[in-house]
Design an enzyme around this catalytic site. Structure first.
Site, mmCIF file in Angstrom:
data_model
loop_
_atom_site.group_PDB
_atom_site.id
_atom_site.type_symbol
_atom_site.label_atom_id
_atom_site.label_comp_id
_atom_site.label_asym_id
_atom_site.label_seq_id
_atom_site.Cartn_x
_atom_site.Cartn_y
_atom_site.Cartn_z
ATOM 1 N N CYS A 118 1.212 -0.662 -0.034
ATOM 2 C CA CYS A 118 -0.246 0.435 -0.049
ATOM 3 C C CYS A 118 0.833 1.080 -0.166
ATOM 4 O O CYS A 118 0.453 2.788 -0.265
ATOM 5 C CB CYS A 118 -0.801 0.224 1.651
ATOM 6 S SG CYS A 118 -1.840 -1.938 1.374
ATOM 7 N N HIS A 267 -3.841 6.373 0.684
ATOM 8 C CA HIS A 267 -4.148 4.709 0.656
ATOM 9 C C HIS A 267 -5.726 5.020 0.715
ATOM 10 O O HIS A 267 -6.281 4.989 2.417
ATOM 11 C CB HIS A 267 -2.613 4.042 1.010
ATOM 12 C CG HIS A 267 -3.777 2.415 1.372
ATOM 13 N ND1 HIS A 267 -3.679 2.142 0.293
ATOM 14 C CD2 HIS A 267 -3.884 1.769 2.090
ATOM 15 C CE1 HIS A 267 -4.237 1.119 0.166
ATOM 16 N NE2 HIS A 267 -4.433 0.370 1.728
ATOM 17 N N ASN A 297 -10.599 -1.741 -2.306
ATOM 18 C CA ASN A 297 -8.429 -1.047 -1.669
ATOM 19 C C ASN A 297 -7.488 -2.475 -2.912
ATOM 20 O O ASN A 297 -7.754 -3.281 -2.837
ATOM 21 C CB ASN A 297 -8.319 -1.926 -0.680
ATOM 22 C CG ASN A 297 -7.285 -1.640 -0.139
ATOM 23 O OD1 ASN A 297 -5.914 -1.424 -0.704
ATOM 24 N ND2 ASN A 297 -6.412 -1.655 1.367
#
Lengths: 337, 82
Positions: A118, A267, A297
């Site tokens: 990430c 993120h 995500n």
């Protein structure tokens, strides 16, 4: 400051695979939660999932081809390829070598993979800036691509509801400017959190065996040692400590106040976490990207996807913050051009 | 300034009340907790509420080992004081 070659983000193109996984489908499969529950908890309505024979390189090629089709640059102009993934096509060779060939890039370019999750986009920007501003490259193609879905147990609602597959291609170009357009950067690493987001088997440390494939249940989710494991509560703890500190350090390093930043792209982990971070930092919603409802995500691609969708005009100062698996985190300022 | 002076326990007590179904006014150190039975999202809610109330975080294993509000307060205050 005298004009000099400064690295800047010149263009971004993202690609989402065709496969779709809706909350309705998840609710049907997983049982305990309704589609509305999942949306409320995660902020995600749908994830895009790579096909069985579709790998990170395939997503990366599609994103890069979109970038080239946008006329941002031609394949011949690329001097260096940085490929960020934690789901490479092979242990070896480097996926970046495969991408050089498939994209028709010159054989005189540099091309490397780097393994970050990430935080990977921000790390990639720092590497690209170094290459550009030391004269090693003029145009760096940074590709982020993940197919975490291949690591996820179908019955693990804790992660299946969150992650989607995607890729983003970002062109970092050297331009003449009298101020920084990318940076400063802040980095962080804490390997004590390694076991909180991990695929335990399958690489050199632990081979996959019939025993490691045995599935066990924990709070309604099923997984084996061969699957992605996430301790969401500890990841949240880490985030609450690391991200605000990184933001404050970056503001101090760049001599800025929070109010002077035009936009924030963190993120896109999940809505719950982002809401808490935004509130804790005192950032108003209008200046804070929340861009995961239609894709989930997507690990290292969340920031470039959100940046692309934000479509900010030139001259805006943006803060980027990546954080997660490792633990690893990084924050950077950028100015849109 | 002491930790105690900076604390507003309202977010934590409100969330605990939602989870335990005990009114906020009746929550006290002796109130029994069983975090091992909480849904994962409830654990996240409590982590967020601890952060909001005390500005700190606590290890999840130690959080889920607490068996009363008094134990939880002690854990959180200890973390906040560090």
């Amino acid at each position: 400051m005298m004009p000099a070659t400064k690295a800047a983000i010149a263009a971004i193109a993202s690609y989402l695979p065709e496969g779709r996984l809706s909350n309705d489908a998840l609710a049907m499969e997983l049982g305990a939660w309704t589609a509305g529950d999942i949306l409320q908890k995660t902020g995600i309505a749908e994830r895009r999932i790579a096909a069985d024979d579709e790998c990170a390189s395939d997503l990366g090629v599609a994103a890069a081809q979109k970038l080239f089709a946008s006329c941002a640059c031609t394949p011949d102009e690329i001097d260096y390829l940085l490929f960020c993934t934690q789901s490479p096509d092979y242990f070896l060779p480097t996926t970046a070598c495969l991408l050089q060939d498939r994209l028709g890039l010159r054989t005189s370019i540099g091309a490397i993979d780097f393994n970050q999750g990430c935080s990977g986009f921000v790390y990639g920007l720092s590497l690209a800036k170094g290459l550009v501003e030391t004269g090693q490259a003029r145009n760096v193609l940074l590709i982020t691509a993940e197919t975490y879905s291949k690591y996820i147990n179908r019955r693990d609602r804790s992660v299946r509801t969150l992650f989607g597959d995607a890729a983003a291609a970002t062109l970092v170009r050297g331009v003449e400017a009298d101020r920084e357009l990318l940076g400063p950067f802040v980095f962080g690493t804490d390997g004590r959190g390694a076991n909180n987001l991990i695929v335990p088997t399958g690489a050199a440390r632990r081979a996959r065996t019939p025993e490691s494939a045995a599935e066990v249940e924990e709070k309604g989710s099923w997984r084996s040692q061969d699957d992605l494991y996430m301790n969401g509560a500890e990841i949240f703890n880490f985030t609450l400590k690391a991200v605000p500190a990184a933001v404050q350090e970056l503001l101090a390093r760049s001599g800025r106040a929070l109010d002077s930043v035009d936009h924030f792209v963190f993120h896109q982990a999940n809505k719950f976490m982002l809401d808490r971070l935004r509130t804790k930092l005192g950032i108003d919603p209008a200046r804070f990207s929340l861009e995961l409802e239609s894709c989930g995500n997507t690990v290292s691609s969340t920031i470039p996807i959100a940046l692309e969708r934000a479509a900010l005009p030139a001259g805006k100062d943006v803060m980027l913050v990546g954080f997660g698996v490792g633990y690893s985190w990084a924050a950077a300022m950028m100015r849109t051009v | 300034m002491s930790v105690e002076a900076e604390v507003d326990e309202t977010p934590l007590l409100t969330k605990l009340s939602e989870i335990t179904h005990v009114p906020v006014a009746e929550l006290g150190d002796a109130t029994e907790l069983d975090p091992t039975s909480w849904e994962s999202i409830e654990v996240l809610d409590i982590i967020a509420a601890i952060d909001e109330s005390y500005g700190t975080t606590v290890p999840v294993q130690r959080l889920t080992a607490c068996r009363s509000l008094g134990e939880l307060r002690q854990l959180v205050r200890s973390a906040a004081a560090q």
